[in-house]
Design a protein around this motif. Structure first.
Motif, PDB file in Angstrom:
ATOM      1  N   ASP A 173       0.818  -1.210   0.000  1.00 46.70           N
ATOM      2  CA  ASP A 173       0.000   0.000   0.000  1.00 46.70           C
ATOM      3  C   ASP A 173       0.853   1.262   0.000  1.00 46.70           C
ATOM      4  O   ASP A 173       0.413   2.303  -0.476  1.00 46.70           O
ATOM      5  N   PHE A 174       2.071   1.193   0.505  1.00 50.49           N
ATOM      6  CA  PHE A 174       2.951   2.360   0.522  1.00 50.49           C
ATOM      7  C   PHE A 174       3.176   2.882  -0.891  1.00 50.49           C
ATOM      8  O   PHE A 174       3.074   4.089  -1.154  1.00 50.49           O
ATOM      9  N   TYR A 175       3.474   1.982  -1.835  1.00 51.03           N
ATOM     10  CA  TYR A 175       3.721   2.402  -3.211  1.00 51.03           C
ATOM     11  C   TYR A 175       2.437   2.863  -3.889  1.00 51.03           C
ATOM     12  O   TYR A 175       2.462   3.767  -4.735  1.00 51.03           O
ATOM     13  N   VAL A 176       1.332   2.261  -3.528  1.00 54.86           N
ATOM     14  CA  VAL A 176       0.050   2.684  -4.087  1.00 54.86           C
ATOM     15  C   VAL A 176      -0.267   4.111  -3.657  1.00 54.86           C
ATOM     16  O   VAL A 176      -0.747   4.932  -4.458  1.00 54.86           O
ATOM     17  N   GLN A 177       0.013   4.433  -2.395  1.00 48.90           N
ATOM     18  CA  GLN A 177      -0.228   5.786  -1.912  1.00 48.90           C
ATOM     19  C   GLN A 177       0.699   6.799  -2.577  1.00 48.90           C
ATOM     20  O   GLN A 177       0.300   7.931  -2.868  1.00 48.90           O
ATOM     21  N   ILE A 178       1.944   6.399  -2.827  1.00 45.41           N
ATOM     22  CA  ILE A 178       2.857   7.286  -3.557  1.00 45.41           C
ATOM     23  C   ILE A 178       2.296   7.607  -4.942  1.00 45.41           C
ATOM     24  O   ILE A 178       2.273   8.762  -5.380  1.00 45.41           O
ATOM     25  N   ALA A 179       1.846   6.564  -5.631  1.00 44.30           N
ATOM     26  CA  ALA A 179       1.289   6.774  -6.977  1.00 44.30           C
ATOM     27  C   ALA A 179       0.064   7.670  -6.927  1.00 44.30           C
ATOM     28  O   ALA A 179      -0.116   8.547  -7.789  1.00 44.30           O
ATOM     29  N   GLY A 180      -0.795   7.490  -5.916  1.00 41.58           N
ATOM     30  CA  GLY A 180      -1.980   8.330  -5.803  1.00 41.58           C
ATOM     31  C   GLY A 180      -1.639   9.785  -5.545  1.00 41.58           C
ATOM     32  O   GLY A 180      -2.197  10.703  -6.164  1.00 41.58           O
ATOM     33  N   GLY A 219      -9.403   2.806  14.746  1.00 37.63           N
ATOM     34  CA  GLY A 219      -9.007   1.537  15.342  1.00 37.63           C
ATOM     35  C   GLY A 219      -7.689   1.634  16.081  1.00 37.63           C
ATOM     36  O   GLY A 219      -7.522   1.039  17.156  1.00 37.63           O
ATOM     37  N   ALA A 220      -6.733   2.383  15.529  1.00 37.48           N
ATOM     38  CA  ALA A 220      -5.428   2.528  16.187  1.00 37.48           C
ATOM     39  C   ALA A 220      -5.554   3.257  17.518  1.00 37.48           C
ATOM     40  O   ALA A 220      -4.993   2.820  18.538  1.00 37.48           O
ATOM     41  N   ILE A 221      -6.278   4.354  17.534  1.00 44.67           N
ATOM     42  CA  ILE A 221      -6.421   5.109  18.782  1.00 44.67           C
ATOM     43  C   ILE A 221      -7.266   4.338  19.787  1.00 44.67           C
ATOM     44  O   ILE A 221      -6.973   4.339  20.997  1.00 44.67           O
ATOM     45  N   GLN A 222      -8.294   3.630  19.327  1.00 47.36           N
ATOM     46  CA  GLN A 222      -9.106   2.833  20.240  1.00 47.36           C
ATOM     47  C   GLN A 222      -8.265   1.744  20.904  1.00 47.36           C
ATOM     48  O   GLN A 222      -8.382   1.505  22.119  1.00 47.36           O
ATOM     49  N   LEU A 230       0.354  -3.301  21.691  1.00 51.04           N
ATOM     50  CA  LEU A 230       1.047  -3.970  20.596  1.00 51.04           C
ATOM     51  C   LEU A 230       0.277  -3.818  19.297  1.00 51.04           C
ATOM     52  O   LEU A 230       0.830  -3.439  18.259  1.00 51.04           O
ATOM     53  N   THR A 231      -1.024  -4.099  19.356  1.00 49.84           N
ATOM     54  CA  THR A 231      -1.845  -3.947  18.156  1.00 49.84           C
ATOM     55  C   THR A 231      -1.967  -2.477  17.760  1.00 49.84           C
ATOM     56  O   THR A 231      -1.966  -2.140  16.573  1.00 49.84           O
ATOM     57  N   ALA A 232      -2.074  -1.593  18.756  1.00 46.99           N
ATOM     58  CA  ALA A 232      -2.148  -0.157  18.449  1.00 46.99           C
ATOM     59  C   ALA A 232      -0.887   0.311  17.740  1.00 46.99           C
ATOM     60  O   ALA A 232      -0.957   1.075  16.779  1.00 46.99           O
ATOM     61  N   GLY A 233       0.275  -0.178  18.210  1.00 46.46           N
ATOM     62  CA  GLY A 233       1.527   0.201  17.551  1.00 46.46           C
ATOM     63  C   GLY A 233       1.571  -0.257  16.107  1.00 46.46           C
ATOM     64  O   GLY A 233       2.031   0.479  15.220  1.00 46.46           O
ATOM     65  N   ALA A 234       1.082  -1.472  15.839  1.00 44.48           N
ATOM     66  CA  ALA A 234       1.071  -1.972  14.466  1.00 44.48           C
ATOM     67  C   ALA A 234       0.133  -1.145  13.590  1.00 44.48           C
ATOM     68  O   ALA A 234       0.471  -0.795  12.449  1.00 44.48           O
ATOM     69  N   ARG A 235      -1.041  -0.823  14.119  1.00 50.08           N
ATOM     70  CA  ARG A 235      -1.991  -0.024  13.326  1.00 50.08           C
ATOM     71  C   ARG A 235      -1.445   1.371  13.072  1.00 50.08           C
ATOM     72  O   ARG A 235      -1.548   1.899  11.951  1.00 50.08           O
ATOM     73  N   ILE A 236      -0.896   1.986  14.106  1.00 50.34           N
ATOM     74  CA  ILE A 236      -0.373   3.348  13.944  1.00 50.34           C
ATOM     75  C   ILE A 236       0.778   3.370  12.951  1.00 50.34           C
ATOM     76  O   ILE A 236       0.893   4.287  12.120  1.00 50.34           O
ATOM     77  N   PHE A 237       1.648   2.352  13.016  1.00 47.98           N
ATOM     78  CA  PHE A 237       2.764   2.308  12.071  1.00 47.98           C
ATOM     79  C   PHE A 237       2.250   2.150  10.640  1.00 47.98           C
ATOM     80  O   PHE A 237       2.788   2.760   9.705  1.00 47.98           O
ATOM     81  N   GLU A 238       1.218   1.351  10.438  1.00 44.81           N
ATOM     82  CA  GLU A 238       0.647   1.191   9.104  1.00 44.81           C
ATOM     83  C   GLU A 238       0.068   2.512   8.604  1.00 44.81           C
ATOM     84  O   GLU A 238       0.259   2.884   7.433  1.00 44.81           O
ATOM     85  N   VAL A 239      -0.636   3.225   9.490  1.00 46.91           N
ATOM     86  CA  VAL A 239      -1.189   4.523   9.102  1.00 46.91           C
ATOM     87  C   VAL A 239      -0.073   5.502   8.756  1.00 46.91           C
ATOM     88  O   VAL A 239      -0.143   6.231   7.753  1.00 46.91           O
ATOM     89  N   MET A 240       0.982   5.524   9.576  1.00 43.80           N
ATOM     90  CA  MET A 240       2.114   6.424   9.315  1.00 43.80           C
ATOM     91  C   MET A 240       2.790   6.089   7.999  1.00 43.80           C
ATOM     92  O   MET A 240       3.180   6.985   7.244  1.00 43.80           O
ATOM     93  N   LEU A 241       2.934   4.800   7.691  1.00 48.74           N
ATOM     94  CA  LEU A 241       3.592   4.410   6.451  1.00 48.74           C
ATOM     95  C   LEU A 241       2.752   4.819   5.244  1.00 48.74           C
ATOM     96  O   LEU A 241       3.289   5.319   4.240  1.00 48.74           O
TER      97      LEU A 241
END
Length: 453
Positions: A173-180, A219-222, A230-241
């Motif tokens: 998804d990182f590359y898809v967002q770059i293209a968008g 979902g990340a903040i919740q 642990l799950t919040a960190g994974a979600r937040i990192f995905e959002v940041m990426l």
């Protein structure tokens, strides 16, 4: 409903809980909601000692009837994530009917298999059109005219087509967002270079919101607020990426604009109070079209639009009154959260469907673009704009969750749930409304029930 007396039946119950949890987690539900729902299913069928563990990529259910028995364990990985509020709603209804003893175990397993494999029910062109109208609605909300809205719509259509094509190649998804981000910024810069009377910053800002929409902010903040770090960190990192991908793509377009001599500096601000009607209309259109593109039930679109339009007008009015953007975003989000809970119950959908859609117009697309344009001019004020954008995003997610805290009634079932769940329910029923299964004790006969205190 009989007692659980065979390992085969136990495994079928555990498999049902895993499939329900997988669908909820893949569609953005919080870890606490997923775990509570899975535990409710196991508890309803008599698996009192079932252990449920939920991480961002794996769900586990384990059960051991007696200390001398071999424990049974099942796991499922969550590999595919795509927001489909129709699936989320149908699974929520299935769980409620199951806990009310309106469906049995075998029928529930057949229904969850059907929901998981049926695909999207709305045609692709309809979802594509919704993406363009989402961008147009945001453009009107941030002060654009019909030319800006038209170009933003075309850019959003190109982005959706590109994302759909790239997804078929299974690119991250990182590359898809770059293209968008690159597609939106290049189209805006290109039209400005052809002397079309358009402000490219408004076009790019509107499409940044399109790219931000659907990311797992709530979902990340919740998860962070309810202790699932642990799950919040994974979600937040995905959002940041994903957000970093947008920034990289938009930055490329800004550099191209500089080479072509196009003024890419952001001199715009949110519209004045005299255009509050256009702001309300734009916010409503953006939220409704996002809800449609995520396959929310038709009955929810108009209420979501009304809530989002009011929230957008509150935010713009607060900014015009020189209130801090993060603070007024939190205020608007809290009000959205308070109103969304009864509206979701009236529409018979999880509250997550309403709150995620309603905060889309408030996502900080304009602030992110302001930060990027200032950094492109070597202006360090862009760092502070980036911090403001982050604060707005956190304020929106935390605000709607706090609004749910205030809105959910402090009834007996809610107080019971608080012992197991630290936070409001955005998905899933409050309690098992069906009768409890009988438990067989070694001496024969059902185990007597305890009197309620």
């Amino acid at each position: 409903m009989g007692a659980v007396d065979t390992p085969r039946r136990t495994l079928r119950i555990m498999d049902l809980a895993l499939r329900v949890g997988e669908t909820l987690l893949a569609n953005g539900a919080g870890t606490a909601d997923v775990q509570a729902t899975m535990s409710s299913i196991c508890h309803h069928f008599g698996l009192r000692g079932a252990y449920v563990d939920v991480t961002y990529v794996m769900l586990t259910v384990m059960h051991q009837e007696n200390i001398d028995d071999v424990p049974l364990a099942l796991r499922r990985n969550v590999n595919h994530r795509e927001t489909d509020f129709e699936d989320l709603t149908d699974v929520d209804h299935l769980v409620r009917r199951l806990l009310a003893d309106e469906v049995d175990l075998d029928e529930a397993r057949r229904e969850i298999a059907t929901i998981s494999t049926r695909g999207h029910t709305r045609p692709r062109w309809s979802v594509l059109a919704s993406g363009g109208l989402l961008s147009a609605g945001v453009a009107f909300m941030i002060g654009g005219d019909w030319i800006v809205a038209l170009i933003a719509t075309v850019a959003a259509w190109l982005i959706e087509l590109m994302r759909w094509r790239l997804a078929r190649f299974r690119l991250p998804d990182f590359y898809v967002q770059i293209a968008g981000g690159l597609c939106a910024s290049l189209l805006a810069v290109g039209t400005a270079a052809l002397h079309v009377p358009v402000n490219p910053s408004l076009v790019i800002s509107a499409n940044i919101v399109v790219l931000l929409a659907g990311l797992g902010f709530i979902g990340a903040i919740q998860d962070a607020l309810t202790g699932y770090y642990l799950t919040a960190g994974a979600r937040i990192f995905e959002v940041m990426l994903s957000t970093a991908g947008i920034i990289v793509g938009v930055s490329g377009g800004i550099m191209a604009g500089g080479w072509l001599g196009v003024d890419i500096s952001n001199q715009t601000s949110l519209p004045p109070l005299s255009q509050l009607l256009a702001v309300t209309f734009g916010g409503a259109i953006a939220a409704m079209t996002f809800a449609h593109s995520t396959h929310a039930p038709w009955r929810t679109l108009l209420p979501i639009g009304l809530i989002a339009g009011v929230g957008a007008s509150i935010f713009v009015a607060g900014v015009n009154a020189d209130v801090d953007r993060a603070f007024i975003a939190a205020v608007a989000a809290i009000l959205i959260g308070i109103v969304s809970y009864p509206v979701a119950r009236w529409c018979r959908v999880p509250a997550l469907v309403v709150v995620v859609s309603a905060i889309v117009p408030l996502l900080p697309g304009l602030t992110i673009y302001r930060a990027l344009s200032q950094l492109a001019e070597n202006n360090l004020s862009g760092i502070f704009q980036g911090i403001t954008a982050t604060a707005i995003a956190v304020a929106l997610a935390a605000g709607v969750i706090f609004g749910e805290y205030l809105a959910q009634p402090l009834a007996r079932e809610t107080r019971r749930l608080e012992r197991r769940l630290a936070g409001p329910r955005l998905v899933g029923p409050f309690r098992d409304k069906g009768r409890r299964p009988k438990q067989i004790v070694p001496g024969g006969g059902p185990r007597p029930r305890r009197r309620p205190r």
